[in-house]
Design an enzyme around this catalytic site. Sequence first.
Site, PDB file in Angstrom:
ATOM      1  N   HIS A  45     -21.795 -19.364 -10.908  1.00  0.00           N
ATOM      2  CA  HIS A  45     -21.473 -20.555 -11.685  1.00  0.00           C
ATOM      3  C   HIS A  45     -20.459 -21.413 -10.938  1.00  0.00           C
ATOM      4  O   HIS A  45     -19.828 -20.978  -9.969  1.00  0.00           O
ATOM      5  CB  HIS A  45     -20.894 -20.173 -13.054  1.00  0.00           C
ATOM      6  CG  HIS A  45     -19.547 -19.534 -12.966  1.00  0.00           C
ATOM      7  ND1 HIS A  45     -19.355 -18.270 -12.451  1.00  0.00           N
ATOM      8  CD2 HIS A  45     -18.309 -19.988 -13.310  1.00  0.00           C
ATOM      9  CE1 HIS A  45     -18.075 -17.963 -12.475  1.00  0.00           C
ATOM     10  NE2 HIS A  45     -17.406 -18.994 -12.983  1.00  0.00           N
ATOM     11  N   HIS A  67     -19.425 -19.416  -7.511  1.00  0.00           N
ATOM     12  CA  HIS A  67     -18.856 -18.096  -7.254  1.00  0.00           C
ATOM     13  C   HIS A  67     -19.333 -17.125  -8.321  1.00  0.00           C
ATOM     14  O   HIS A  67     -19.826 -17.512  -9.380  1.00  0.00           O
ATOM     15  CB  HIS A  67     -17.327 -18.147  -7.204  1.00  0.00           C
ATOM     16  CG  HIS A  67     -16.678 -18.584  -8.482  1.00  0.00           C
ATOM     17  ND1 HIS A  67     -16.656 -19.901  -8.901  1.00  0.00           N
ATOM     18  CD2 HIS A  67     -16.034 -17.879  -9.448  1.00  0.00           C
ATOM     19  CE1 HIS A  67     -16.022 -19.989 -10.053  1.00  0.00           C
ATOM     20  NE2 HIS A  67     -15.641 -18.782 -10.414  1.00  0.00           N
TER      21      HIS A  67
END
Length: 282
Positions: free
Chosen positions: A105, A258
């Site tokens: 996300h 990440h």
Amino acid sequence: MSFQINPLSTALGAEVVGLDLAEPLDEETFARVHQAHLDHQVLVFRDQHLTPAQHIVFSRRFGDLSGHVYDQFLLPGYPEILKVSNKKTADGDFAGLASAGRRWHSDLSYAETPSLGSLLYALEIPPEGGDTLFNNMYRAYEALPAATKSKIDDLKAEFLIGSARKYYTENERPPLTEAQLASVPPVEHPVVRTHPETKRKALYVNPAHTVRILGLDEAEADALLTELTEHSVEPQFVYRHKWRLHDLVFWDNRCCMHIAEPPPPDSNRHMHRTTVVGDTPY
């Protein structure tokens, strides 16, 4: 100030060694740090010893700071800091947002004005595991076939916070209250965004918060979203960060995603995060 900037991978990321962020940065030093962040997307500041106030002061050099929809996990007295923690309180509850980042996300991509970047400070880490992976969304976009770029350049997608999509069990994180849900309604953002500072194009869809790509039938939209997200996390675009105690990691949410791997059972991962307000994607 004298310090070193060392690349961490061929994909993205650099470590900053020899810089004490507890001290105010002069303009020349800050300009070098700012440029390094734009160049490398993820900066790892080693061996920092920061109070919450010092963490906030450094973060504010990059812009205004936001709170978080899970306001029950904000640090008392410091509403700019989100506690990211699987430690338990005396009552047996999590001390912070324990399941943060378990899917790829970009932070606050579900917001009308998403985040510029996030600064995560490691106060307690497990002896092994609990890594965070980052990807380079510039390179992911640039590596797409020309026909795919042409297809997606003008498309938009709908975003909604992953918690509202019931990705998590109540053991992982509490459900959002009605008031919290009302504060994060669905929004639309471009599938490909232009970075406001570098002017480079980057993919801007993610598995956690992107609901669907608009303007296509459901089957085609679902297939395209899967294709783009799977492509963007291929190994050549990814840096794996193995945490050291007192790392402060600052990543650019406008051009990377990440994902946080869970720590091993019976180990603690306790961190403080600030989030810099960004701008409306275009």
